[in-house]
Design an enzyme around this catalytic site. Sequence first.
Site, mmCIF file in Angstrom:
data_model
loop_
_atom_site.group_PDB
_atom_site.id
_atom_site.type_symbol
_atom_site.label_atom_id
_atom_site.label_comp_id
_atom_site.label_asym_id
_atom_site.label_seq_id
_atom_site.Cartn_x
_atom_site.Cartn_y
_atom_site.Cartn_z
ATOM 1 N N LYS A 54 0.831 -1.211 0.000
ATOM 2 C CA LYS A 54 0.000 0.000 0.000
ATOM 3 C C LYS A 54 0.860 1.253 0.000
ATOM 4 C CE LYS A 54 -3.600 0.166 2.730
ATOM 5 N NZ LYS A 54 -4.436 0.029 3.952
ATOM 6 N N TYR A 59 -5.849 -16.544 -29.993
ATOM 7 C CA TYR A 59 -7.036 -15.732 -29.721
ATOM 8 C C TYR A 59 -8.040 -16.624 -29.020
ATOM 9 C CZ TYR A 59 -7.913 -17.825 -34.357
ATOM 10 O OH TYR A 59 -8.005 -18.668 -35.425
ATOM 11 N N HIS A 119 -13.756 -29.929 -32.968
ATOM 12 C CA HIS A 119 -14.485 -28.878 -32.250
ATOM 13 C C HIS A 119 -15.093 -29.405 -30.960
ATOM 14 C CE1 HIS A 119 -13.706 -26.114 -35.439
ATOM 15 N NE2 HIS A 119 -14.356 -26.843 -36.324
ATOM 16 N N GLY A 175 -9.336 -32.292 -40.669
ATOM 17 C CA GLY A 175 -8.935 -31.122 -39.890
ATOM 18 C C GLY A 175 -9.130 -31.304 -38.403
ATOM 19 N N ASP A 179 -5.176 -30.519 -37.301
ATOM 20 C CA ASP A 179 -4.693 -29.272 -36.694
ATOM 21 C C ASP A 179 -3.593 -29.489 -35.676
ATOM 22 O OD1 ASP A 179 -6.344 -27.733 -38.206
ATOM 23 O OD2 ASP A 179 -7.870 -27.446 -36.651
#
Length: 281
Positions: free
Chosen positions: A6, A77, A136, A183, A206
């Site tokens: 602090k 991302y 996915h 994929g 991937d």
Amino acid sequence: IRAAAKNYEHVITITDPEDYEYIMEHEINLNTKKIFASKAFNHISSYDTSISDYFNEISETNNQINRSYNISTSLKYGCNPHQTFGGVFTINNKNPFSVINGSCGYINMMDAIHSWQLVKELSSCLNLPSAASFKHTSPAGVGTSRPLTDILKKIYDVENDELTPLATAFIRARNSDPMSSFGDFIALSETVDACTAKLIKRFISDGVVAPDYSEEALEILKQKRGGKYLILKVDKNYENIEKLENKELYGINLVQSVNNYKINKEDIGEIVTENKELSAD
């Protein structure tokens, strides 16, 4: 520590021994002091969280959950490219996954977590090398190392290949639904050998996660996608010791007990056919 932090304008609060060298070698300004104050507050926050969670656990109400996360890996991302920030944060500084090659995305990490749990549990239950093909966050195919018939070898275009047990598991998984597996993300329960790596190289995917890779297999896989193929390594001995798991969605937090039940062959349950005997196969 809290009192010192602090008063950061006049006091440098060091809570990480790895910062000693930095302090000795760099000029300290107000911004640097703020950074070290932030680390100090994070340090005591984690400490207080541990105490609070202990008392919440023994409380009859257990109406509050505190969590402290630390960044482990940055991601390309989030789920979509416009979600520009993505990261893997750890609880108790434990992350069983490490990136060996390539750049990891949010969906890649989701696939790695789910697919690895599947092959680890399956191989443990059946005592067979296992593989999974995920698309996915859902399995498109799962396979074990049971030998292929000559007809299946021809159908899968591996009749001229000497297949290892792990390679057999991979071919079975990838050909459960080859259209859906295009994929995909691959999970393998054992150390990846050169034979399996050569087969993986044939297909569009991937990334892959496995407990380890032979030197030859690693070099083969690194050649995929112009050297950008995602290769993850997972700690095979890692166990989730958390009692609760949290999933934050739409601004709320869903909480449940961790599913740490270990399946076994006896869990098949009631057999509904007249023949109650099942062969190992």
